[in-house]
Write a protein that holds these residues in place. Structure first.
Motif, PDB file in Angstrom:
ATOM      1  N   GLU A  89       0.850  -1.203   0.000  1.00 49.80           N
ATOM      2  CA  GLU A  89       0.000   0.000   0.000  1.00 49.80           C
ATOM      3  C   GLU A  89       0.880   1.245   0.000  1.00 49.80           C
ATOM      4  O   GLU A  89       0.608   2.251   0.633  1.00 49.80           O
ATOM      5  CB  GLU A  89      -0.978   0.000   1.181  1.00 49.80           C
ATOM      6  CG  GLU A  89      -2.106   1.002   1.058  1.00 49.80           C
ATOM      7  CD  GLU A  89      -3.057   0.780  -0.119  1.00 49.80           C
ATOM      8  OE1 GLU A  89      -3.864   1.668  -0.393  1.00 49.80           O
ATOM      9  OE2 GLU A  89      -3.012  -0.284  -0.789  1.00 49.80           O
ATOM     10  N   THR A  90       1.994   1.128  -0.760  1.00 45.84           N
ATOM     11  CA  THR A  90       3.024   2.158  -0.756  1.00 45.84           C
ATOM     12  C   THR A  90       3.468   2.474  -2.180  1.00 45.84           C
ATOM     13  O   THR A  90       3.767   1.576  -2.963  1.00 45.84           O
ATOM     14  CB  THR A  90       4.239   1.674   0.073  1.00 45.84           C
ATOM     15  OG1 THR A  90       3.786   1.339   1.384  1.00 45.84           O
ATOM     16  CG2 THR A  90       5.324   2.724   0.148  1.00 45.84           C
ATOM     17  N   ALA A  91       3.547   3.774  -2.480  1.00 50.34           N
ATOM     18  CA  ALA A  91       4.043   4.232  -3.775  1.00 50.34           C
ATOM     19  C   ALA A  91       5.564   4.114  -3.822  1.00 50.34           C
ATOM     20  O   ALA A  91       6.221   3.898  -2.792  1.00 50.34           O
ATOM     21  CB  ALA A  91       3.625   5.684  -4.002  1.00 50.34           C
ATOM     22  N   ALA A  92       6.138   4.274  -5.009  1.00 45.57           N
ATOM     23  CA  ALA A  92       7.581   4.131  -5.185  1.00 45.57           C
ATOM     24  C   ALA A  92       8.383   5.153  -4.384  1.00 45.57           C
ATOM     25  O   ALA A  92       9.546   4.917  -4.067  1.00 45.57           O
ATOM     26  CB  ALA A  92       7.937   4.233  -6.667  1.00 45.57           C
ATOM     27  N   ASP A  93       7.781   6.279  -4.027  1.00 43.19           N
ATOM     28  CA  ASP A  93       8.484   7.276  -3.215  1.00 43.19           C
ATOM     29  C   ASP A  93       8.312   7.028  -1.717  1.00 43.19           C
ATOM     30  O   ASP A  93       8.723   7.838  -0.892  1.00 43.19           O
ATOM     31  CB  ASP A  93       8.036   8.690  -3.574  1.00 43.19           C
ATOM     32  CG  ASP A  93       6.575   8.963  -3.256  1.00 43.19           C
ATOM     33  OD1 ASP A  93       5.860   8.042  -2.795  1.00 43.19           O
ATOM     34  OD2 ASP A  93       6.138  10.104  -3.480  1.00 43.19           O
ATOM     35  N   SER A  96       2.184   6.617   1.492  1.00 45.71           N
ATOM     36  CA  SER A  96       0.996   5.780   1.628  1.00 45.71           C
ATOM     37  C   SER A  96       0.037   5.978   0.464  1.00 45.71           C
ATOM     38  O   SER A  96      -0.141   7.085  -0.038  1.00 45.71           O
ATOM     39  CB  SER A  96       0.283   6.121   2.932  1.00 45.71           C
ATOM     40  OG  SER A  96      -0.919   5.391   3.034  1.00 45.71           O
ATOM     41  N   LEU A  97      -0.598   4.882   0.073  1.00 45.24           N
ATOM     42  CA  LEU A  97      -1.642   4.935  -0.948  1.00 45.24           C
ATOM     43  C   LEU A  97      -3.031   4.847  -0.331  1.00 45.24           C
ATOM     44  O   LEU A  97      -4.013   4.821  -1.050  1.00 45.24           O
ATOM     45  CB  LEU A  97      -1.431   3.809  -1.967  1.00 45.24           C
ATOM     46  CG  LEU A  97      -0.164   3.936  -2.818  1.00 45.24           C
ATOM     47  CD1 LEU A  97       0.070   2.672  -3.614  1.00 45.24           C
ATOM     48  CD2 LEU A  97      -0.230   5.150  -3.704  1.00 45.24           C
ATOM     49  N   GLY A  98      -3.123   4.767   1.007  1.00 45.11           N
ATOM     50  CA  GLY A  98      -4.440   4.737   1.639  1.00 45.11           C
ATOM     51  C   GLY A  98      -4.502   3.924   2.911  1.00 45.11           C
ATOM     52  O   GLY A  98      -3.493   3.616   3.526  1.00 45.11           O
ATOM     53  N   ALA A  99      -5.713   3.561   3.272  1.00 47.00           N
ATOM     54  CA  ALA A  99      -5.990   2.822   4.510  1.00 47.00           C
ATOM     55  C   ALA A  99      -6.220   1.350   4.183  1.00 47.00           C
ATOM     56  O   ALA A  99      -7.332   0.862   4.222  1.00 47.00           O
ATOM     57  CB  ALA A  99      -7.203   3.410   5.218  1.00 47.00           C
ATOM     58  N   ALA A 100      -5.181   0.657   3.860  1.00 48.73           N
ATOM     59  CA  ALA A 100      -5.275  -0.733   3.435  1.00 48.73           C
ATOM     60  C   ALA A 100      -5.875  -1.620   4.510  1.00 48.73           C
ATOM     61  O   ALA A 100      -5.464  -1.583   5.667  1.00 48.73           O
ATOM     62  CB  ALA A 100      -3.900  -1.250   3.058  1.00 48.73           C
ATOM     63  N   CYS A 101      -6.844  -2.427   4.132  1.00 47.51           N
ATOM     64  CA  CYS A 101      -7.427  -3.440   5.019  1.00 47.51           C
ATOM     65  C   CYS A 101      -7.740  -2.861   6.400  1.00 47.51           C
ATOM     66  O   CYS A 101      -7.374  -3.435   7.427  1.00 47.51           O
ATOM     67  CB  CYS A 101      -6.507  -4.650   5.129  1.00 47.51           C
ATOM     68  SG  CYS A 101      -6.100  -5.407   3.550  1.00 47.51           S
TER      69      CYS A 101
END
Length: 169
Positions: A89-93, A96-101
């Motif tokens: 749930e992580t971008a290359a930089d 965070s990409l959000g609230a995973a699970c």
């Protein structure tokens, strides 16, 4: 639950594999409150347990790609037949990409999809952001990074991981 549970998985695996400073290991995961990049306190370099470089520094790790695939397990064995997906749930930089699970507290398949990485994704951002998975997918793994820089590994050359001679925070 959450990031702490994932970190405990990494620490248990590191201890079982006799890696140095097992309590320094963290999972490469983000949630809605914390970026994976911020969980790394070491500036690197980052290497697989077989010695191959992943990144020379934290900036290098977060520049969009890694130097080698991360398809090596903590005990030194390799996944050679198929690539495996890795919870991130992580971008290359490293953000965070959000609230995973539900911030890694639920495995309900009805929750929104989670971004995962590809263990063979060297030289691209696919290592951390490759495909979507459901929270119920139990075949997905974790990347574990140490926040301790190991200076000397006694037996490293011949693959013996039972003795370490020095480490620094």
């Amino acid at each position: 639950t959450g990031l702490a549970a994932a970190d405990n998985v990494c620490r248990s695996l590191a201890a079982a594999a006799h890696l140095p400073a097992p309590q320094s290991f963290i999972a490469w995961l983000s949630d809605s409150q914390q970026d994976a990049a911020d969980r790394l306190t070491s500036n690197g370099p980052y290497r697989r347990v077989d010695g191959y470089a992943i990144a020379n520094s934290k900036a290098d790790l977060l520049d969009g790609s890694v130097g080698n695939s991360i398809h090596v397990f903590e005990n030194g064995s390799y996944e050679v037949e198929v690539a495996f997906t890795v919870w991130t749930e992580t971008a290359a930089d490293g953000t965070s990409l959000g609230a995973a699970c539900d911030d890694w507290t639920s495995n309900l398949g009805s929750l929104p999809v989670v971004r995962s990485g590809d263990s063979t994704g060297a030289r691209t951002s696919a290592w951390t952001s490759y495909t979507n998975k459901t929270c119920a997918d139990t075949a997905t793994r974790l990347y574990c990074f140490s926040n301790t820089l190991t200076l000397f590994w006694d037996g490293f050359e011949n693959g013996t991981r039972s003795r370490w001679s020095s480490s620094a925070p």
